[in-house]
Structures are given as C-alpha cells and as structure tokens.
Design an enzyme around this catalytic site. Structure first.
Site, mmCIF file in Angstrom:
data_model
loop_
_atom_site.group_PDB
_atom_site.id
_atom_site.type_symbol
_atom_site.label_atom_id
_atom_site.label_comp_id
_atom_site.label_asym_id
_atom_site.label_seq_id
_atom_site.Cartn_x
_atom_site.Cartn_y
_atom_site.Cartn_z
ATOM 1 N N GLU A 159 15.464 28.030 46.121
ATOM 2 C CA GLU A 159 16.329 28.174 47.280
ATOM 3 C C GLU A 159 17.773 28.258 46.802
ATOM 4 O O GLU A 159 18.070 28.097 45.610
ATOM 5 C CB GLU A 159 16.148 26.995 48.241
ATOM 6 N N HIS A 207 18.370 19.989 52.313
ATOM 7 C CA HIS A 207 18.319 19.355 50.997
ATOM 8 C C HIS A 207 19.725 19.065 50.502
ATOM 9 O O HIS A 207 20.643 19.860 50.712
ATOM 10 C CB HIS A 207 17.628 20.272 49.979
#
Length: 708
Positions: free
Chosen positions: A252, A295
């Site tokens: 990501e 995150h």
C-alpha cells in the site's frame, strides 16, 4: 568546528547499516564467517509443526481465546508468561518471566498479546531472553518505542521481530499460527504471502484455498511506520523455501518497501534460472492527500512512493499485478502453469478446504489517482508555526518570517527512515516543491546514540554548506542537535524547517517549521499530555471527532455537501469496512467498477469493533445526504462477523437507515453473522463474494450494465 554535544558517542557500523534488504541475497545462507547482525535472524521466520510457542499475556482474555483456537488447529503451544506469577492455564505452565520460560520450556517463538503501551517492554524482555521469533500484534505502539526496540535488535543476531500492528505469521503446512488470522481461510499448500494488510492477506488466502493451491507461509509485515520484518526479508525466505512454489506481495502507499522489493525481484530474476512466479496487489490509489489512511504507516513522506509508483516498480520488475486479492487463485494457477510447474501436482499436495468459495470475475486494474502529495498527515498531532516556535525557544532558536524560496534556501529536519528502521536527518539543497522530493536525502542514525559528527558532515555536504564559513556550519550542526533533542524528548514523527543563508552575513535564517508528533505516545501511553493539549479541536470536523471517540478512522473523500440538499441524489457509495488495507482496496475497486458513483468516504471500523461501533459508523456514513447506497465489506480476523451483523441491526433501529445496504461478510463467525442478518427481517441479503456484492451495489445505483 562542529558542536561536540554528542561527538564523544560513536555509532557502531552495525547501527548504521541499512535494512537487511540491502545486503546481498546470499549473505543469509553463507557458511563463510561474517559479522552477524539482525539480518541473520531471517531464518527464524521458518516456523512449522516443530515450532514451540509461548504467549506473553497468556492469561488475558484475548490470548486465551486465541491460544485455544491455535491449539485445536495444531499449533505447539507449550505455555506462557504472566509477570510475577506461576501456575497453570489451559493445562499448560504459566511462568513469571520470559527468561524462566526460555529456560524451562525452550520456546522457538513468543506471541505477545499485551496492550500497546506494554508491547515494547514485552518485546525487549523477549530479546533479552533470546527468543528466536517475536510476534507482536498490538496496534498503536508508540513510534519511539519501536525505534528504541530496533536500536536493540540491530545489535544482535538471535531474535527476529514480526509486527507490530500485524496479524502475525502462520504456516498452513506446519499448522502453526502465531497471531490472530481467521483459520477457516487457510489450507496447506505452496504459495507464500507477505502483506502489510491483514484483511487483504485473508482475502488472498481464501482465493488460494478456493483454487486448491493453499499456502505455505504467510507473514504479516503489518501497517506500522517501521516493520520488524519487511518484504525483502520475506522474499529471501521464500526464495529458498522448498514448500513455496509461488509468492504474493500485498502492499500500500507509504514508505519504500515495495520499491525495495521490486529491486530485489529484478536481481532475483537475473540470477535465477527458473524463478518462482510473483504476483502483487497495491492499495491506496484513491487515498485522500495528506491523510494517514488507517494504518499508522499509510502516508506518503517526502521522497517516498505513492501507490502508482509502487505499482509501476513491481510491474517493471516482472511482477504480475492484480487489482483485487480474490483474483490471486486463478492468476497463480496460470503463472505456475506457464512457468513449467505441475499445477495438478501442487493442487494434489495441498489439502484444500471443503467449504465453498465463489470465483471472482476478471476486472481492470485500479484507476490511478493523481491526488497525492507529501503534505503533513492529519492523524497525528501537527502543531502551528507559532507553537513550533515556542518549542524551539528553550534551544535559543528563533523562527524568522517566511521568505520566498531563494537559491540559498534549503530543507532540513529529523524524521523516520523506514528502511533503516531508525530516525534520520532529512535534507535537501532546495525547498522548491517540484525538486524537493527528488533531491531530499536521508541520513539514518541510531536512536540511542543520536547523529554522529560524520552524519552531520554528510548532511552539510548535501546541503551544499561544506564551503560555508565555520560559523554557518556550526550553526547548522547545532540546529540538527537541537531538533534531535526535541524529536526524541517529545516523540516526534517529523520536524522540518527551511534554512536561508544571508548574503550579507554569516548567519542562517530559520523559517517555515513543520512539526508532527506521534499521537500514539499520548493515546496509548499517556505521555506528553501538555504537548497534545495543543491540538486545535475546533479545526477538526465533528464527524471525525465522533469517529475518534468510537475508535473508528473516518475520512471523507468527496467534496463537502452544500448547505442545502442537492436537487437530485449524487449517488455516492458510503463504505464501511474493517481493516485499513481492505478499506483502501475497496475504494480503489469501486472507483473502477462504478465510476459514476464514487465512494464518499474511507471508514475503518478498527480491529475490535462492537455493535455500538458499527451503529456509530452508519451514522457517520449517512451524515452525507448524497450517499445512495451503503456498502459494508467485512473480512474478519479479530473483527467478528456476528458482531458486525448485530451492529447493522442496531443501526436500523437507532439510526434509521433509509438507503439500501449491501453487506459482504467473510471470516470469523461469518455463518453466524449471516444468520443474524437473515433472521432480522431487514431488507438485506448478505454476500460472501466481493464481486457479487459490488454488482448488487451497481444494480441499486443503476450501473448494473457497467463492464465488470
């Protein structure tokens, strides 16, 4: 001469090394005598039915439930630790310290199930006891705790860390789970997985199980800023693992780990006659600029890669890219077959699950978004220029008024080097936004010792100040030391300033401070309350403050709704997802499949969602009057599908849901979750396949004819 504030402290060669990914791939397996360091612990990742596991926090509720599941599955758990206590739990010994457990139980690995504020101490205790593999699953571990731990790990060659903020590591072949992965999706097989996202890794394992390929070893890299084990570490294990025939990477936005993996893969393909096929997925194409996307590490720093650059790097390295992990099963079959491997033999040796899985349809790759920048993230504490100036006053540093960029203007600060797993000086000879990302360079140093004089001199050289007068060089060095002292004492993530050299005098002008601090240090460990009290809550939208109070990460994506309701619905899709990686990928896929009805928001319910949390999430999503359909996408690990279902029922009662809701439930307790929804009498048909659910969303929005 440079200031000698810490000049008497020497940084060892070991602490200045880059991550293990930058070492030659053969070093790990070399039998010749070499200086041992953290990279030599990579072999500890090879868990299996031989692995003896203990738990730290063994008698806690979460650890107990997890241990019961893992034992039933076949994991060789031999006991656990509860500080200062002895006894028995689950029929296994409980010991007062990790040292005692090491001596009496001889564990190969420890699973750390403690709160975030206790995680660093637990990891350090395991390092001191020389436990070979340490798995930390806690989210929101303070960044400086992690950097301190890595400064310790870098000086030893006995212990390897996985995590934190990761689902852990699991060997499907060896029936060894050290983490909280949903076991029904796993089956013994021959594909290795390394992932930043837990939920996307579960999607991948389900797809592989559906295809009959199964999994060999699955490593959760985790979504924190600094990972104990990264992509290259995992790739080096998979390269020589006889049980692994193919490899999957799940990445990501944020950091450079994916680009480093791409470099390793290029070299691997050059030096290997028949390389193992590799496929990957990248999340975050639709990430909101300047936001931390769930995150802790999902943000793009200066000079770091975007989702687009990561995708291109891996694609150019010969990696097969997919846009949704449900495609991995069929993709891997094709790659194995085209590479001359016997797919039928691989399938025959994999004990596939008996439950039914739905096959997804082929879809196009996510549409890259150009809306990316390296502006300051908004999940952590970012203070004003005036507040930053006040913090610098005790160091005798004065902030000058902002000036326009000049040829002598340069960029300097202290931030995180994710690859080196340490703090670093970041500098650039220019502040020109178009050149800064390309000219910025990081100079890592050890968290314990701080920057050495050699590091300072290298920084000054990159700033093109080597020819400046001794007074200017001394001032710049003093500034670095002051920023480092502030960075460490207040647990910052990034402290940067602009510098201008006066043409009429030998003085440096300091301006444009940009200071960001770690909110986990305050929220998890209650440190620096006065600093975090500086946060201007009036500048935070009410919806986001409400989300925070429920442990939800909610980020609006569409422009704000006008004061009055629009004349016609805008047909936005409200999203409610568990797991940051899954939420990012959901947004990417929706934007490709249903381009006329973009998602209105990013919403991660968090790993410990309750019915009340889900009800609150519906309120947040529906606060935008343009939302025409709510898409609930759940693939549960820690998150329980029955809890999600109860929350949806509660939302209908408390919130008054008046738009269609499409629910996709997979993972832990999924059958129970479907039963709750089907028995509720609500107009909801739960799906277990992502593609089916998206097609239903499209039908409800009038886009059912859209090419899928």
């Amino acid at each position: 001469m440079l200031p000698r504030r810490i000049s008497n402290k020497r940084v060892s060669l070991k602490s200045n090394r880059l991550s293990s990914g930058n070492r030659p791939s053969h070093a790990f397996f070399s039998s010749s005598p070499v200086l041992q360091d953290y990279a030599d612990t990579i072999q500890n990742l090879k868990i299996g039915n031989h692995t003896r596991v203990i738990y730290q926090g063994f008698t806690g509720k979460q650890a107990t439930a997890n241990a019961k599941q893992s034992i039933e599955w076949g994991t060789k758990i031999v006991g656990g630790v509860r500080p200062g206590s002895t006894g028995e739990h689950l029929g296994l010994p409980v010991l007062p310290s990790v040292r005692a457990a090491k001596e009496q139980l001889n564990p190969d690995a420890t699973a750390i199930f403690v709160a975030a504020n206790q995680a660093a101490a637990a990891i350090e205790e395991a390092i001191e006891a020389e436990i070979p593999l340490i798995v930390a699953v806690a989210e929101h571990v303070p960044l400086h705790d992690v950097m301190r731990i890595h400064s310790i790990l870098s000086t030893q060659s006995k212990s390897r860390l996985v995590g934190a903020n990761a689902p852990g590591i699991i060997s499907a072949i060896g029936k060894c789970r050290i983490g909280f992965q949903p076991l029904p999706t796993f089956s013994p097989g021959h594909v290795g997985i390394v992932a930043k996202s837990g939920t996307l890794s579960y999607e991948a394992t389900a797809s592989l199980t559906r295809a009959g390929l199964g999994q060999s070893l699955c490593i959760g890299m985790g979504g924190d800023i600094i990972a104990g084990t990264n992509f290259v570490d995992a790739l080096r294990v998979f390269e020589t693992d006889e049980d692994t025939e193919a490899i999957i990477l799940i990445g990501e936005l944020g950091g450079t780990a994916e680009e480093e993996a791409a470099d390793w893969i290029k070299d691997y393909k050059k030096r290997t006659t028949n390389p193992k096929p590799i496929a990957a997925v990248i999340g975050g194409f639709q990430a909101a600029p300047g936001r931390v996307m769930g995150h802790a590490g999902a943000w793009t720093g200066i000079g770091e890669g975007t989702s687009e650059s990561k995708y291109r790097a891996l694609e150019n390295a010969g990696v097969t890219m997919v846009d949704h992990p449900a495609k991995f099963g069929n993709v891997m079959k094709g790659l194995l077959s085209s590479g001359g491997r016997n797919v039928q033999q691989i399938q025959n040796s994999a004990a596939s699950q008996s439950r039914g899985f739905h096959t997804s349809r082929t879809i196009s790759r996510p549409r890259p978004s150009s809306a990316h920048s390296s502006v300051t993230s908004k999940r952590n504490l970012h203070i004003t220029t005036t507040q930053a100036a006040n913090l610098l006053e005790p160091y005798g540093i004065t902030i000058s008024p902002t000036t326009s960029a000049a040829p002598s203007s340069c960029f300097l600060g202290i931030t995180v080097d994710r690859s080196a797993r340490s703090p670093c000086i970041i500098s650039s000879p220019t502040t020109d936004p178009s050149k800064l990302p390309h000219l910025a360079r990081r100079f890592p140093f050890n968290w314990h010792t701080g920057p050495s004089q050699a590091t300072i001199l290298s920084t000054l050289s990159h700033l093109q100040l080597s020819a400046a007068t001794p007074a200017v060089q001394s001032s710049a060095a003093a500034l670095v030391y002051s920023l480092w002292d502030l960075y460490k004492s207040k647990e910052a993530i990034s402290l940067t300033v602009h510098l201008s050299l006066s043409s009429s005098s030998d003085t440096l002008s300091i301006h444009d401070p940009s200071f960001t601090f770690d909110d986990a240090a305050f929220k998890s460990a209650s440190r620096h309350p006065a600093l975090h009290a500086l946060r201007d809550l009036s500048a935070v939208p009410t919806a986001e403050l409400t989300a925070e109070s429920h442990g939800i990460v909610y980020i609006p994506l569409a422009p704000p709704a006008p004061p009055a309701p629009p004349a016609a619905p805008a047909n936005l899709i409200g999203t409610l997802v568990n797991g940051a990686g899954l939420a990012l990928n959901t947004l990417d896929c929706l934007c490709v499949r249903l381009p006329s009805s973009p998602p209105s928001n990013f919403l991660d319910t968090g790993g410990k969602a309750t019915a009340a949390t889900i009800s609150a999430s519906f309120s947040l999503v529906l606060s935008d009057p343009r939302v025409a359909v709510v898409f609930v996408n759940i693939f549960g690990g820690l998150t329980l599908c029955d809890m999600i279902a109860e929350g949806i029922v509660l939302a209908y009662k408390e919130v008054g849901v008046e738009v269609p809701v499409v629910v996709r439930l997979r993972g832990t307790n999924e059958e129970l979750g479907r039963e709750i929804l089907e028995g509720s009498g609500l107009p909801i048909v739960p799906f277990d396949g992502f593609e089916e659910a998206v097609r239903e969303v499209g039908r409800l929005l009038g886009e059912e004819k859209q090419d899928q």
